[in-house]
Enzyme design. Structure first.
Site, PDB file in Angstrom:
ATOM      1  N   ASP A 180       0.793  -1.231   0.000  1.00  0.00           N
ATOM      2  CA  ASP A 180       0.000   0.000   0.000  1.00  0.00           C
ATOM      3  C   ASP A 180       0.825   1.281   0.000  1.00  0.00           C
ATOM      4  OD1 ASP A 180      -2.652  -0.887  -0.207  1.00  0.00           O
ATOM      5  OD2 ASP A 180      -2.627  -1.552   1.873  1.00  0.00           O
ATOM      6  N   ASP A 203      -6.662  -4.388  -4.978  1.00  0.00           N
ATOM      7  CA  ASP A 203      -6.240  -3.046  -4.557  1.00  0.00           C
ATOM      8  C   ASP A 203      -4.880  -2.673  -5.152  1.00  0.00           C
ATOM      9  OD1 ASP A 203      -7.718  -4.710  -2.732  1.00  0.00           O
ATOM     10  OD2 ASP A 203      -7.625  -3.160  -1.210  1.00  0.00           O
TER      11      ASP A 203
END
Length: 585
Positions: free
Chosen positions: A111, A170
């Site tokens: 991330d 994601d």
């Protein structure tokens, strides 16, 4: 009839109404909400994540190595800086960007793209400061350490003991950090990593009908251990935000690579998403779940992605379908059903869903939904007709115009007094390197005098050729010709319903102001109360190229907004003071 034509019929009938006026209304509200949030955050070392019922945010430490949402708050403030070039928003954004530098060597998560590219990436894009670029390149190198060359993916994370080597949808957004890095001084292999990851995700996470698994977990030899939907309803369902990440990610990868495989992938996942939307174009949290809970964050992500996809699409019919679908989504998001104005939410969008199976963040405002909502608006119109309201505080009154406006320049803007006596309210200009701390810092100024007329600074005083009174609620168009080398300027004004008048002719810059090399900073300064007049449609133009022709340095003037909207925007601001500066309402 094939899926594509069915989809076109589903999307086409809903004529969209989303407009520049809607965008300005959202930015006005966002300005207030974000400013209040800066005042309410306990420190710059924490960032907001999800709304609470009492009107505050849950927060996340910016040092948290596993959390993924810290980049969205500074990223949103960088967007506000983009809207009106106000130094106050640049500084607020920077205050929450710099604490994330500790993440640049974080190799524990995929991330980093969310954390760093949305904060440092927007900072680099809007300022050109090499500090931000260097942090981004270090971050990309850290993300690259998670690449598994046997499988050809960015290994998502280490925190779930039930997974061996997982990818999640994601990550399709996170890999922009690698693609950008490869184009901005990093090794070319970063691009290869990103492309391989995107292809592997397409092969293993996207089903033949365009729906998707949220995750795919692999063994060390590259075979698949399991596939499922970690934040969705079941292993065979399609989690709405996971699908949104794919739409956004494949569109972005196509932008960087021009590889038609990724355009086809973007079309495939988009067409499934659109064909399964409800009438208001805001999805349920999972397309196959019986439990109903809308996810506005997925809608915002997809609206932003489709505005980009419609611009990149090579097929004319698809361009129209995707853009109309995006505007239909924005229509819903700006409606009272989803827009947080008038509620106690600290965010912009209501009815977001974080993690439904875990019972976390259900029916709330989400900082990432708000970020993509603002991004969608800026993709709809990168230069919204956002008004500059006058401020008593000199610092907050300023707008940056860049460093390239040199030599002879033309300036145009509209000015609307919002009070009967402005007692010396000023629109002024100076050099990009000159911070405005007093009126003496302004080389040029148009003043609304206490006598009720417009005046222009001329050397040591104010001048005018004709007495042009200003009237509350009336809009006056100003045109200036500025010669920065000669330090002189001419000003014309067009009163409402009248012909243009010469206000001053070839007058001198203020004699006691600092030296000026460019027309790089404007200030809109009150002397009585905040917001007692406004400026909009401010433009700096290159010299006339031919009779009646000017070359715009900034964007062409936006379409004027309806007067009803101006009346709404002209409502008094609520101002409070917090640790990060004043907050505007």
């Amino acid at each position: 009839m094939g899926l594509w034509w069915t989809l076109a019929l589903l999307v086409a009938p809903g004529a969209h109404a989303f407009s520049d006026a809607d965008a300005v209304r959202v930015f006005t509200f966002a300005r207030a909400q974000l400013a209040d949030t800066t005042a309410e955050m306990p420190s710059v070392n924490r960032s907001p994540k999800a709304s609470l019922s009492n009107g505050t945010w849950t927060t996340v430490a910016n040092t948290d190595r596993i959390a993924w949402t810290q980049g969205f708050f500074p990223g949103s403030m960088w967007f506000m800086y983009q809207v009106a070039s106000e130094p106050v928003w640049r500084d607020r954004a920077d205050l929450w960007t710099r604490p994330l530098e500790v993440q640049k060597t974080n190799t524990e998560t995929h991330d980093l793209g969310f954390k760093m590219f949305l904060s440092y990436g927007n900072a680099w894009r809007l300022t050109g400061n090499t500090y931000y670029r260097d942090v981004l390149l270090t971050s990309a190198g850290s993300l690259a350490t998670r690449y598994n060359s046997t499988i050809g993916i960015i290994d998502c994370c280490d925190w779930n003991p039930n997974w061996d080597i997982p990818l999640v949808t994601d990550t399709m957004v996170d890999i922009e950090l690698l693609l950008w890095g490869a184009q901005n001084g990093g090794p070319a292999v970063w691009r290869t990593m990103a492309v391989n990851h995107a292809l592997k995700t397409l092969a293993d996470a996207v089903r033949p009908d365009g729906s998707s698994y949220h995750y795919v977990d692999y063994r060390a030899n590259g075979t698949i251990r399991s596939r499922g939907t970690f934040q969705g309803y079941s292993s065979t369902s399609t989690w709405a935000r996971g699908q949104a990440w794919l739409i956004y990610g494949y569109t972005m990868v196509y932008r960087y690579t021009g590889d038609a495989r990724f355009l086809d992938a973007a079309r495939k996942v988009t067409d499934y998403y659109l064909a399964n939307l409800p009438a208001d174009r805001v999805p349920n949290w999972d397309f196959n779940a019986p439990s109903q809970s809308k996810d506005s964050s997925a809608a915002a992500i997809v609206a932003s992605a489709l505005l980009e996809l419609s611009a990149l699409e090579t097929d004319a019919a698809r361009r129209t379908t995707y853009r109309d679908a995006a505007l239909g989504m924005l229509d819903s998001l700006v409606s009272p059903a989803y827009f947080a104005q008038g509620t106690n939410s600290p965010g912009l969008l209501l009815h977001g869903v974080g993690n439904f199976p875990a019972g976390q963040e259900i029916n709330v405002s989400l900082i990432y939904g708000d970020y993509y909502f603002l991004e969608a608006l800026l993709r709809f119109n990168p230069r919204p007709n956002y008004p500059w309201y006058s401020k008593l505080d000199f610092y907050r009154s300023q707008h940056l115009l860049g460093t390239t406006n040199t030599g002879i320049r033309n300036v145009e803007f509209d000015l609307t007094p919002l009070a009967d006596n402005l007692n010396g309210g000023v629109v002024g200009w100076t050099d990009s390197s000159t911070e405005v701390t007093s009126f003496t810092r302004l080389n040029m100024a148009v003043r609304m005098s206490p006598e009720g007329i417009f005046q222009v600074r001329n050397g040591g005083g104010y001048s005018w050729i004709r007495r042009v009174p200003y009237v509350r609620g009336q809009t006056y168009h100003f045109r200036m010709r500025v010669d920065l080398n000669a330090r002189r300027y001419t000003v014309w004004v067009t009163p409402p319903g009248a012909a243009e008048l010469l206000l001053v002719d070839n007058v001198a810059f203020r004699s006691d102001a600092p030296a000026i090399n460019d027309l790089g900073r404007a200030a809109v300064i009150s002397t009585v109360v905040d917001s007692d007049f406004r400026v909009n449609n401010h433009r700096v133009l290159a010299p006339t190229l031919a009779p009646g022709v000017a070359q715009a340095v900034e964007a062409a003037p936006p379409v004027p907004l309806p007067e009803a909207l101006w009346r709404e925007l002209d409502a008094p601001e609520r101002v409070s003071t917090g640790p990060a500066g004043p907050s505007e309402r």
